[in-house]
Design a protein around this motif. Structure first.
Motif, mmCIF file in Angstrom:
data_model
loop_
_atom_site.group_PDB
_atom_site.id
_atom_site.type_symbol
_atom_site.label_atom_id
_atom_site.label_comp_id
_atom_site.label_asym_id
_atom_site.label_seq_id
_atom_site.Cartn_x
_atom_site.Cartn_y
_atom_site.Cartn_z
ATOM 1 N N THR A 130 0.830 -1.211 0.000
ATOM 2 C CA THR A 130 0.000 0.000 0.000
ATOM 3 C C THR A 130 0.861 1.255 0.000
ATOM 4 N N LEU A 131 1.912 1.270 0.822
ATOM 5 C CA LEU A 131 2.800 2.429 0.875
ATOM 6 C C LEU A 131 3.536 2.625 -0.447
ATOM 7 N N GLN A 132 3.951 1.537 -1.069
ATOM 8 C CA GLN A 132 4.626 1.645 -2.364
ATOM 9 C C GLN A 132 3.690 2.240 -3.416
ATOM 10 N N LEU A 133 2.456 1.745 -3.457
ATOM 11 C CA LEU A 133 1.479 2.277 -4.397
ATOM 12 C C LEU A 133 1.226 3.764 -4.149
ATOM 13 N N THR A 134 1.065 4.123 -2.875
ATOM 14 C CA THR A 134 0.750 5.508 -2.530
ATOM 15 C C THR A 134 1.897 6.435 -2.883
ATOM 16 N N ALA A 135 3.120 6.050 -2.520
ATOM 17 C CA ALA A 135 4.272 6.919 -2.749
ATOM 18 C C ALA A 135 4.489 7.164 -4.239
ATOM 19 N N LEU A 136 4.491 6.101 -5.031
ATOM 20 C CA LEU A 136 4.737 6.247 -6.466
ATOM 21 C C LEU A 136 3.609 7.018 -7.147
ATOM 22 N N SER A 137 2.371 6.706 -6.777
ATOM 23 C CA SER A 137 1.234 7.409 -7.379
ATOM 24 C C SER A 137 1.223 8.882 -6.982
ATOM 25 N N ALA A 138 1.627 9.176 -5.738
ATOM 26 C CA ALA A 138 1.659 10.571 -5.284
ATOM 27 C C ALA A 138 2.707 11.372 -6.042
ATOM 28 N N VAL A 139 3.874 10.794 -6.265
ATOM 29 C CA VAL A 139 4.932 11.500 -6.999
ATOM 30 C C VAL A 139 4.494 11.778 -8.434
ATOM 31 N N LEU A 140 3.968 10.747 -9.101
ATOM 32 C CA LEU A 140 3.520 10.939 -10.477
ATOM 33 C C LEU A 140 2.323 11.889 -10.546
ATOM 34 N N GLY A 141 1.423 11.766 -9.576
ATOM 35 C CA GLY A 141 0.273 12.662 -9.544
ATOM 36 C C GLY A 141 0.671 14.095 -9.286
ATOM 37 N N LEU A 142 1.687 14.295 -8.442
ATOM 38 C CA LEU A 142 2.160 15.652 -8.162
ATOM 39 C C LEU A 142 2.789 16.284 -9.400
ATOM 40 N N ILE A 143 3.577 15.502 -10.134
ATOM 41 C CA ILE A 143 4.194 16.015 -11.361
ATOM 42 C C ILE A 143 3.120 16.347 -12.401
ATOM 43 N N GLY A 144 2.230 15.375 -12.644
ATOM 44 C CA GLY A 144 1.178 15.611 -13.625
ATOM 45 C C GLY A 144 0.226 16.714 -13.205
ATOM 46 N N GLY A 145 -0.129 16.763 -11.915
ATOM 47 C CA GLY A 145 -1.025 17.794 -11.434
ATOM 48 C C GLY A 145 -0.423 19.179 -11.518
ATOM 49 N N SER A 146 0.875 19.301 -11.268
ATOM 50 C CA SER A 146 1.537 20.603 -11.379
ATOM 51 C C SER A 146 1.495 21.111 -12.814
ATOM 52 N N LEU A 147 1.756 20.213 -13.761
ATOM 53 C CA LEU A 147 1.694 20.609 -15.170
ATOM 54 C C LEU A 147 0.277 20.982 -15.579
ATOM 55 N N LEU A 148 -0.698 20.216 -15.084
ATOM 56 C CA LEU A 148 -2.086 20.521 -15.408
ATOM 57 C C LEU A 148 -2.521 21.843 -14.779
ATOM 58 N N GLY A 149 -2.090 22.078 -13.536
ATOM 59 C CA GLY A 149 -2.444 23.326 -12.877
ATOM 60 C C GLY A 149 -1.889 24.535 -13.597
ATOM 61 N N ILE A 150 -0.649 24.428 -14.068
ATOM 62 C CA ILE A 150 -0.056 25.523 -14.846
ATOM 63 C C ILE A 150 -0.771 25.683 -16.184
ATOM 64 N N ALA A 151 -1.157 24.524 -16.792
ATOM 65 C CA ALA A 151 -1.885 24.579 -18.065
ATOM 66 C C ALA A 151 -3.238 25.265 -17.890
ATOM 67 N N ARG A 152 -3.866 25.087 -16.700
ATOM 68 C CA ARG A 152 -5.154 25.753 -16.448
ATOM 69 C C ARG A 152 -5.018 27.270 -16.436
ATOM 70 N N LEU A 153 -3.811 27.765 -16.170
ATOM 71 C CA LEU A 153 -3.572 29.208 -16.140
ATOM 72 C C LEU A 153 -2.969 29.716 -17.437
ATOM 73 N N SER A 154 -2.838 28.819 -18.417
ATOM 74 C CA SER A 154 -2.209 29.195 -19.680
ATOM 75 C C SER A 154 -3.063 30.218 -20.435
ATOM 76 N N LYS A 155 -2.394 31.021 -21.229
ATOM 77 C CA LYS A 155 -3.081 31.995 -22.073
ATOM 78 C C LYS A 155 -3.546 31.381 -23.385
ATOM 79 N N VAL A 156 -3.181 30.105 -23.618
ATOM 80 C CA VAL A 156 -3.611 29.396 -24.836
ATOM 81 C C VAL A 156 -4.953 28.730 -24.547
ATOM 82 N N PRO A 157 -6.030 29.144 -25.190
ATOM 83 C CA PRO A 157 -7.363 28.599 -24.860
ATOM 84 C C PRO A 157 -7.460 27.081 -24.997
ATOM 85 N N LEU A 158 -6.873 26.506 -26.069
ATOM 86 C CA LEU A 158 -6.981 25.073 -26.294
ATOM 87 C C LEU A 158 -6.324 24.295 -25.157
ATOM 88 N N LEU A 159 -5.148 24.735 -24.732
ATOM 89 C CA LEU A 159 -4.458 24.065 -23.640
ATOM 90 C C LEU A 159 -5.237 24.206 -22.342
#
Length: 350
Positions: A130-159
């Protein structure tokens, strides 16, 4: 060996090519092949074991005689054979008058403490998974979520709209459905397209958890960035910093401190949500508990122990995030390292 809670998942695992064979009750297999979309699956004509179904009733139940009379009637008049052929497209096996050995069956009582002691090593192994699943998923989710969060603030409408669509989908659908889509759905679609494809259980579990986690992290990142005063950006630009440098050196370091509490909540939710991957036969903490309960029929003690282990893991996670919050708080950090006068009065600069 992989264990599933339902026959349909067992057969889907076989259909997707993740296992070499599936073991289940013969009528269940025959019915699924007769009515389902299970091309290429065949039943071995040789039974691995012979077991008998029964209808349990309370001791001295008045219904027992009626049940036995009903079974006797349908067996003698041929109704049982007709029903078996209709639903399973096969001849029914010969049935004995009574199940062998049923008279000698006796209840084996086991003390609660003994159950807990024997189950603890397996549950701790499940907690490690369970800890292995949580740690790896959290790291990948944090990376992907950070990129998505920045994309939500992008000036490009499509992105910006693509990121929003992703977030709305994964926040608006149950995680359990997403796990099924990733592990069972994607291989099934690929095979319909003529492409041999299968997913490893660990990869599928991490992928589903990470994709779901990223959607929540994205909104936390977006909110954290927008919470920083616009004057910080203007000051950085006046010093000659570009957009990327401003985000990296000025905005994000301040925003991350504000994002820590909600990120801690997401991590704890993710830790508990790993129990859902039990549906794909992944033997993490909850699935280990289910398998042990299926062996000794002591649900209260074992599920209580599982709950205690989850509680210990979440409390430990809360303490880790509280420590990180204190370390990233400049005021508390200065107070913890600044010299003090003999009287105990803080003498550092404000």
């Amino acid at each position: 060996m992989r264990t599933f809670n339902t026959a349909v998942l067992t057969l889907q695992e076989l259909q997707n090519g993740n296992v070499d064979a599936a073991v289940n009750d013969a009528p269940v297999m025959l019915y699924a092949i007769k009515t389902g979309n299970l091309a290429g699956i065949r039943v071995n004509s040789q039974l691995l074991t012979e077991e008998f179904y029964g209808i349990p009733t309370p001791l001295n139940s008045p219904n027992l005689e009626l049940i036995n009379r009903g079974f006797t009637t349908i067996l003698e008049n041929g109704t049982y054979r007709q029903l078996y052929q209709k639903w399973f497209n096969a001849e029914p096996p010969e049935l004995p008058a009574t199940a062998p050995g049923i008279e000698q069956a006796t209840a084996n009582r086991v003390e609660s403490l003994s159950v807990i002691q024997s189950a603890l090593p397996l549950l701790m192994w499940g907690a490690l998974i369970t800890l292995q699943l949580t740690a790896l998923s959290a790291v990948l989710g944090l990376i992907g979520g950070s990129l998505l969060g920045i994309a939500r603030l992008s000036k490009v409408p499509l992105l910006r709209w693509a990121a929003r669509a992703y977030i709305e989908f994964f926040r608006g659908t149950p995680l359990l459905v997403q796990i099924f889509m990733v592990y069972f759905g994607i291989p099934a679609i690929m095979q319909q397209l003529g492409v041999e494809f299968s997913l490893n259980r660990f990869v599928a579990a991490v992928a589903a958890l990470s994709l779901n986690c990223a959607a929540y992290v994205a909104e936390i990142v977006r909110g954290g960035i927008q919470s920083i005063d616009i004057g910080q950006t203007e000051a950085a630009h006046s010093l000659g910093l570009g957009e990327t440098q401003t985000m990296r050196y000025v905005i994000f370091p301040q925003a991350i401190r504000r994002m820590l509490p909600p990120l801690g909540n997401v991590f704890i939710s993710l830790l508990k949500d790993t129990s859902l991957v039990a549906v794909i036969g992944f033997e993490e903490l909850f699935q280990q508990g289910q398998l042990i309960v299926a062996a000794n029929y002591r649900p209260f003690e074992l599920y209580a122990l599982v709950a205690v282990i989850y509680l210990a893991l979440t409390l430990l996670s809360s303490q880790v995030f509280s420590y990180l919050e204190r370390q990233m708080n400049p005021t508390e950090r200065r107070q913890s390292v600044a010299p003090t006068e003999p009287g105990g009065v803080y003498s550092g600069a404000a």
